[in-house]
Design a protein around this motif. Structure first.
Motif, PDB file in Angstrom:
ATOM      1  N   LEU A  90       4.582  -3.270  -2.160  1.00  0.00           N
ATOM      2  CA  LEU A  90       2.582  -3.389  -1.977  1.00  0.00           C
ATOM      3  C   LEU A  90       2.359  -2.473  -1.620  1.00  0.00           C
ATOM      4  O   LEU A  90       2.258  -1.812  -2.014  1.00  0.00           O
ATOM      5  N   VAL A  99      -3.960  -8.479  -3.459  1.00  0.00           N
ATOM      6  CA  VAL A  99      -2.364  -8.218  -4.234  1.00  0.00           C
ATOM      7  C   VAL A  99      -2.638  -9.733  -4.328  1.00  0.00           C
ATOM      8  O   VAL A  99      -1.229 -10.000  -5.821  1.00  0.00           O
ATOM      9  N   PRO A 134      -1.438  -3.355   3.542  1.00  0.00           N
ATOM     10  CA  PRO A 134      -0.205  -3.396   4.459  1.00  0.00           C
ATOM     11  C   PRO A 134       0.161  -2.501   5.165  1.00  0.00           C
ATOM     12  O   PRO A 134       1.312  -2.787   6.048  1.00  0.00           O
ATOM     13  N   ARG A 142       4.907  -8.334   5.550  1.00  0.00           N
ATOM     14  CA  ARG A 142       4.740  -7.837   4.431  1.00  0.00           C
ATOM     15  C   ARG A 142       5.463  -8.983   3.359  1.00  0.00           C
ATOM     16  O   ARG A 142       4.611  -9.056   2.442  1.00  0.00           O
TER      17      ARG A 142
END
Length: 248
Positions: A90, A99, A134, A142
């Motif tokens: 990420l 994301v 993150p 995550r």
């Protein structure tokens, strides 16, 4: 839900050949495992199937269509990959909203907010995680986001490269149960790489044992508990795992 077929997949790095004519079939809706020691070529198979590494020979087909003949957009819509490291997969400066929204924009999906909320709900995370980064999430959270990112474009095939190996044992169980639940609900076809035969026993219908870039044997799930392998290396690998589980 679509089947995947790999035929005569071979990879060389200069004079070093790392995959030797790999062939196996994965049925639609099946979870198929790849097991073997480090360096046996398991992750390389996934990288080739996902076209992350393109210098290979052979054929990889999803429902009869070669991944090499698909456009990048079609391939990414059909096939997604979840990587081993939830810390590295990420972007540290992108919020979870970014994301999840990027693949939706690329694939031209509408109702993006609703799809992002649904994707987080599918992996057991609350909607307010969309505005987190993150570094504000645990390893397990995550990895759930990484799974949500893979699922959000509604692929047919998921490639899972040791998706729990970097996580604590308790979190590993949560992620594996989540993946099993999602497969039951949405009918994904999985290929799962793992060193851990207990994970394969829990998740996979069948599995291939790999050694030095070759498939030694393809076995049904039940072969683990009974050590039903016929090839010596496969028998030794399963026996060592069973002995470890007995001692542990």
């Amino acid at each position: 839900m679509k089947p995947l077929s790999i035929r005569d997949l071979s990879v060389s790095f200069g004079a070093l050949r790392v995959l030797h004519d790999i062939s196996f079939d994965v049925r639609a809706g099946e979870c198929f495992g790849l097991v073997g020691e480090s360096g046996s070529g398991k992750s390389t198979v996934l990288s080739c199937a996902a076209m992350l590494w393109s210098q290979w020979t052979g054929r990889v087909e999803i429902d009869g269509v070669s991944v090499q003949d698909m456009s990048p957009a079609e391939r990414c819509r059909t096939l997604q990959m979840v990587f081993q490291d939830p810390y590295g997969s990420l972007h540290p400066r992108h919020a979870i909203r970014t994301v999840l929204s990027e693949p939706l924009k690329i694939q031209g999906f509408d109702n993006r907010d609703a799809r992002m909320e649904q994707a987080l709900g599918d992996v057991g995370l609350p909607v307010d995680f969309l505005d987190r980064y993150p570094h504000q999430l645990s390893g397990g959270q995550r990895q759930r986001v990484a799974i949500a990112r893979a699922l959000i474009v509604e692929p047919d095939v998921l490639l899972l490269d040791e998706p729990t190996s970097a996580l604590d044992v308790s979190v590993q169980a949560e992620i594996l149960n989540l993946l099993a639940k999602l497969r039951d609900e949405k009918g994904f076809t999985y290929i799962m790489v793992s060193h851990d035969l207990a994970v394969v026993d829990h998740m996979c219908d069948r599995f291939a044992v790999m050694q030095t870039g070759r498939v030694v044997e393809v076995l049904d799930h039940d072969a683990i508990s009974s050590n039903g392998a016929t090839e010596p290396y496969a028998r030794e690998l399963i026996a060592a795992s069973l002995e470890y589980e007995r001692i542990a």
